[in-house]
Design an enzyme around this catalytic site. Structure first.
Site, PDB file in Angstrom:
ATOM      1  N   ASP A 132       9.944 -68.401   5.783  1.00  0.00           N
ATOM      2  CA  ASP A 132      11.301 -67.844   5.727  1.00  0.00           C
ATOM      3  C   ASP A 132      12.327 -68.867   6.215  1.00  0.00           C
ATOM      4  OD1 ASP A 132      10.146 -67.607   8.235  1.00  0.00           O
ATOM      5  OD2 ASP A 132      10.858 -65.581   8.624  1.00  0.00           O
ATOM      6  N   ASP A 161      -2.411 -59.613  -0.529  1.00  0.00           N
ATOM      7  CA  ASP A 161      -3.226 -60.796  -0.287  1.00  0.00           C
ATOM      8  C   ASP A 161      -4.590 -60.425   0.270  1.00  0.00           C
ATOM      9  OD1 ASP A 161      -1.950 -62.934  -1.312  1.00  0.00           O
ATOM     10  OD2 ASP A 161      -0.853 -63.474   0.502  1.00  0.00           O
TER      11      ASP A 161
HETATM   12  O1  LIG Z   1      -1.207 -64.870   3.690  1.00  0.00           O
HETATM   13  C1  LIG Z   1      -0.340 -64.035   3.959  1.00  0.00           C
HETATM   14  C2  LIG Z   1       0.118 -63.824   5.270  1.00  0.00           C
HETATM   15  C3  LIG Z   1       1.086 -62.865   5.497  1.00  0.00           C
HETATM   16  N1  LIG Z   1       1.596 -62.133   4.485  1.00  0.00           N
HETATM   17  C4  LIG Z   1       2.640 -61.106   4.760  1.00  0.00           C
HETATM   18  O2  LIG Z   1       3.688 -61.655   5.517  1.00  0.00           O
HETATM   19  C5  LIG Z   1       4.351 -60.632   6.232  1.00  0.00           C
HETATM   20  C6  LIG Z   1       4.623 -61.073   7.658  1.00  0.00           C
HETATM   21  O3  LIG Z   1       3.424 -61.189   8.373  1.00  0.00           O
HETATM   22  P1  LIG Z   1       3.267 -60.702   9.877  1.00  0.00           P
HETATM   23  O4  LIG Z   1       1.871 -60.919  10.298  1.00  0.00           O
HETATM   24  O5  LIG Z   1       3.856 -59.353  10.035  1.00  0.00           O
HETATM   25  O6  LIG Z   1       4.106 -61.796  10.618  1.00  0.00           O
HETATM   26  P2  LIG Z   1       5.385 -61.666  11.573  1.00  0.00           P
HETATM   27  O7  LIG Z   1       5.303 -62.816  12.507  1.00  0.00           O
HETATM   28  O8  LIG Z   1       5.526 -60.316  12.130  1.00  0.00           O
HETATM   29  O9  LIG Z   1       6.532 -61.928  10.534  1.00  0.00           O
HETATM   30  C7  LIG Z   1       7.703 -62.645  10.801  1.00  0.00           C
HETATM   31  O10 LIG Z   1       7.501 -64.025  10.547  1.00  0.00           O
HETATM   32  C8  LIG Z   1       7.080 -64.331   9.229  1.00  0.00           C
HETATM   33  C9  LIG Z   1       6.858 -65.818   9.135  1.00  0.00           C
HETATM   34  O11 LIG Z   1       7.915 -66.527   9.606  1.00  0.00           O
HETATM   35  C10 LIG Z   1       8.091 -63.808   8.228  1.00  0.00           C
HETATM   36  O12 LIG Z   1       7.621 -64.028   6.924  1.00  0.00           O
HETATM   37  C11 LIG Z   1       8.285 -62.347   8.434  1.00  0.00           C
HETATM   38  O13 LIG Z   1       9.217 -61.821   7.543  1.00  0.00           O
HETATM   39  C12 LIG Z   1       8.746 -62.105   9.842  1.00  0.00           C
HETATM   40  O14 LIG Z   1       8.906 -60.717  10.085  1.00  0.00           O
HETATM   41  C13 LIG Z   1       3.457 -59.396   6.177  1.00  0.00           C
HETATM   42  O15 LIG Z   1       4.032 -58.475   5.305  1.00  0.00           O
HETATM   43  C14 LIG Z   1       2.163 -59.943   5.613  1.00  0.00           C
HETATM   44  O16 LIG Z   1       1.479 -59.011   4.859  1.00  0.00           O
HETATM   45  C15 LIG Z   1       1.156 -62.339   3.195  1.00  0.00           C
HETATM   46  O17 LIG Z   1       1.607 -61.674   2.265  1.00  0.00           O
HETATM   47  N2  LIG Z   1       0.211 -63.292   2.959  1.00  0.00           N
END
Ligand SMILES: O=c1ccn([C@@H]2O[C@H](COP(=O)(O)OP(=O)(O)O[C@H]3O[C@H](CO)[C@@H](O)[C@H](O)[C@H]3O)[C@@H](O)[C@H]2O)c(=O)[nH]1
Ligand SMILES: [Mn+2]
Length: 732
Positions: free
Chosen positions: A445, A142
């Site tokens: 999720d 993204d």
């Molecule tokens: O516009 C976006 C925003 C995020 N991501 C991806 O989403 C994932 C999770 O993002 P992160 O910033 O690491 O968020 P976290 O809060 O750590 O993630 C938790 O919370 C998210 C939202 O609930 C879940 O999707 C994840 O699996 C969960 O680990 C990463 O691989 C990002 O690259 C995208 O692909 N596009």
């Protein structure tokens, strides 16, 4: 994939946890105490003649009712927790019968999510012990960044050495970074060669990221053509660019060259400012469609770029469910826990999420199955296209059924892949509402898992001894509070929608399961009791107003003691028996306090602002880059404040008010103005607050490092605490 026959022997078992009945009996007892507490409050409200006492008691009643509500929904997790085990050794040995697997890796920003991390995740998954011709890794970017594509091209070259090395040596650590950092002694010549290759690749990737450009690193003609789109598109930004689909490695071609390699595909979907892109859910839906035009595997694994595989046999564990003919045909998802590495010894930020990722998942597993937690989830592809009874094709349109048999880099397939990744492809379709990953919530999720269960799909929780995946989690307080705020806003999206679990959910699924989802949905209202208990009794104490709680000699005090100790003790026991330590539990309960005073109220405010159209917040990707000094402090379990942030203000105010109340209370008792018997409970609460706030005092006055509390935050919080005190002195 449903027709495969096991070789014999059970593939999986499940058993109820021994705590089931103690949990149920304790819940019944606790419920009686809750009713007694409510009765006690109501009686006081009616009997008192003092207006202040009445208002205070009504406020405490509201706080306790919210606590009682959250407690009730939480019990759903405790009614029938189960544990499962899988036996991959009993799977058929004929791997030609295994279903194909498409792995989706999401990344969003090369500066917050370093491409070398993405590469490690991708390599660890490409190196799965799974028939390579059936394995495809799709990376969604993204960030639309050449740096990420460059990194993947480098990774593909390295994979030609790394994958055979892993398999020949039967390695467990297949993320090269994890493998090379865990090994202290030097191995064979081959090992050293591979290590040199890895270090070289890492350096090249980190260099281009540091220079923010691939210039000078791409030399051959073909590679230049690959990156041409970045140069030839005017105004190319992460938010505005055409679709880029690039087959970085093709299994079939590699086979012709005598190598066993999986597919590796880079996808950066079409984006423009006027079409909502729906964050990660949008990215995953594009991958669902792009992969359908290429490999269309019946099994799909979603994976965050910060979570690498820690066990090459993981897909086989998922197969233990998917290939069992006796398994519930409505099984949609096998969820593995997110386990985090690099957490400091005492887990000061409660980052391991023991209660959520483990406790709650065991609890839901005994009902309809765990929620989807965003990463480490093996889905059946078809479940994204309708409810269990319906028959919707799992491809963007029926017409490309023939496509999957063509080379994935053929013009036809690529044209179709670009088409389905287009911005307008979803216009007026059911994508995001009824099919695919669901839109409308920042926690895609939770939302997707919930909605597919409403349709009748089921899930199972698979928690092997060796963690299947290891990921990174935020390493500063600001990041963790921001992450919780984002989650909380995402939950509010669902709570406020027509799909509220306690209204819609209870009618669509087992009500206990709906309560579990409901418990999450109402996380933001934790702010009500926590704020009340952090400020009200303390302010009353400072103002020497009439006592809020029963005296020490009053038998009603026992009820408070039981409610407090009962809940904390149960929480502690659960936390520790789910594999953590008492110290980590203590830190975790402090984090809940901090979240409830900071992330949750801010999420409510920002949510309202957004709804009123005053501002828009979006998805704030967690940074996975750590600076060296920060990381040293983190390892020493020192809280990282550092940046001035409004998120720190309420917790700092609470720290000041609690200390003030404790000191004031002690003074009054010593001077004989107040009897300890009357104010014991308030003093206890203030003392408990002070104990919890210890790192905050340190950060405000004792520390000199860069991670201390910024002076600005201290000054703002102190002034506001003073204002709150002044306000309270009028009220009391
Ligand atoms: O516009 C976006 C925003 C995020 N991501 C991806 O989403 C994932 C999770 O993002 P992160 O910033 O690491 O968020 P976290 O809060 O750590 O993630 C938790 O919370 C998210 C939202 O609930 C879940 O999707 C994840 O699996 C969960 O680990 C990463 O691989 C990002 O690259 C995208 O692909 N596009
Ligand atoms: Mn993450």
């Amino acid at each position: 994939m449903d027709k495969m026959q096991p070789s014999g022997g059970v593939l999986h078992t499940k058993s109820a946890m021994r705590r089931t009945w103690p949990n149920r009996i304790f819940a019944a007892t606790y419920l009686i105490a809750i009713f007694a507490l409510i009765f006690h409050h109501c009686r006081n409200i009616i009997s008192t003649t003092d207006r202040t006492t009445r208002s205070v008691t009504i406020t405490m009643l509201v706080a306790d009712l919210v606590l009682a509500f959250m407690w009730t929904t939480r019990q759903a997790f405790r009614m029938s927790p189960i544990r499962r085990q899988v036996f991959p050794e009993n799977l058929t040995v004929d791997s030609s019968e295994y279903p194909a697997l498409d792995v989706f890796v999401c990344t969003a920003d090369p500066y917050k999510e370093p491409p070398i991390g993405v590469v490690n995740t991708a390599l660890s998954l490409m190196a799965y012990d799974y028939p390579t011709e059936k394995l495809s890794v799709y990376v969604s970017d993204d960030g639309g960044s050449q740096l990420t594509l460059f990194a993947l091209i480098e990774a593909a070259e390295f994979a030609k050495h790394w994958l055979p090395y892993c398999k020949n040596n039967n390695l467990l650590d297949r993320s090269p970074e994890a493998y090379f950092t865990s090994l202290t002694n030097f191995g064979t010549v081959k090992h050293d060669q591979i290590k040199v290759m890895y270090e070289r690749m890492k350096m090249r990737i980190n260099n281009v990221v540091e220079r923010r450009s691939i210039d000078g690193y791409v030399t051959d003609e073909e590679a230049h053509r690959t990156f041409a789109i970045w140069q030839s598109t005017p105004g190319f930004t992460p938010q505005n660019h055409p679709t880029i689909v690039q087959v970085v490695m093709e299994s079939a071609t590699e086979k012709d060259n005598g190598r066993q390699m999986p597919n590796l595909v880079y996808v950066s979907r079409d984006k423009n400012k006027s079409t909502p892109h729906n964050y990660k859910a949008g990215a995953l839906n594009v991958l669902l469609r792009v992969s359908a035009t290429m490999t269309n595997a019946p099994m799909v694994l979603t994976q965050d770029c910060d979570m690498f595989s820690n066990d090459p046999k993981t897909p086989l564990r998922a197969l233990c469910y998917y290939t069992d003919p006796k398994m519930d045909p409505n099984l949609a998802l096998v969820q593995f826990p997110q386990t985090f590495h690099g957490i400091n010894k005492d887990d000061i930020y409660g980052a391991e999420l023991r209660d959520i990722v483990f406790g709650n998942c065991y609890g839901m597993d005994g009902l309809l199955g765990p929620l989807y937690i965003g990463s480490g989830a093996f889905f059946r592809r078809k479940i994204f296209f309708g409810s269990p009874g319906s028959h919707i094709p799992s491809q963007p349109s029926d017409s490309h059924h023939h496509v999957a048999s063509k080379s994935i880099s053929s013009v036809e397939v690529m044209t179709m892949a670009r088409h389905v990744a287009g911005c307008n492809f979803e216009a007026q379709s059911k994508w995001g509402s009824e099919i695919g990953f669901r839109y409308g919530s920042l926690v895609e999720d939770y939302n997707t898992g919930y909605r597919i269960q409403c349709q009748g799909w089921r899930s199972v929780f698979c928690n092997p001894v060796r963690p299947a995946f290891l990921g990174s989690s935020p390493t500063t307080l600001h990041d963790i509070l921001t992450q919780s705020k984002r989650w909380s806003m995402g939950l509010l999206d669902v709570t406020v929608s027509k799909y509220n679990p306690l209204l819609f959910g209870v009618q669509s699924m087992n009500p206990l399961q709906a309560f579990c989802f409901g418990h999450y949905a109402f996380w933001p209202i934790w702010s009500i009791p926590y704020t009340t208990y952090s400020f009200l009794p303390q302010l009353a104490l400072i103002n020497s107003s009439p006592a809020i709680f029963p005296k020490v000699t009053d038998p009603w005090l026992f009820m408070y003691v039981f409610l407090f100790l009962g809940s904390y003790a149960q929480d502690l026991i659960e936390y520790v028996t789910y594999g953590s330590t008492a110290k980590r539990w203590w830190n975790n309960q402090r984090m809940w306090m901090m979240r409830s005073l900071s992330s949750f109220p801010f999420s409510i405010i920002e949510y309202i602002q957004e709804r009123c159209g005053l501002s828009s917040f979006g998805y704030n990707v967690t940074s996975k880059v750590v600076d060296r000094e920060q990381s040293e402090r983190n390892e020493k379990c020192i809280f990282e404040f550092g940046v001035p942030s409004p998120l720190f203000v309420p917790i700092t105010m609470a720290a000041i008010i609690n200390l003030w109340a404790l000191v004031h209370g002690m003074k009054q008792v010593v001077m004989g103005n107040e009897s300890l018997e009357d104010v014991f409970m308030q003093m206890f609460l203030a003392g408990f607050g002070v104990l919890n706030c210890w790192p905050i005092y340190e950060a405000m006055v004792l520390r000199t490092d860069k991670g201390k509390m910024p002076l600005k935050t201290t000054l703002v919080s102190t002034s506001l605490a003073w204002v709150v005190y002044l306000g309270s002195s009028f009220a009391f």
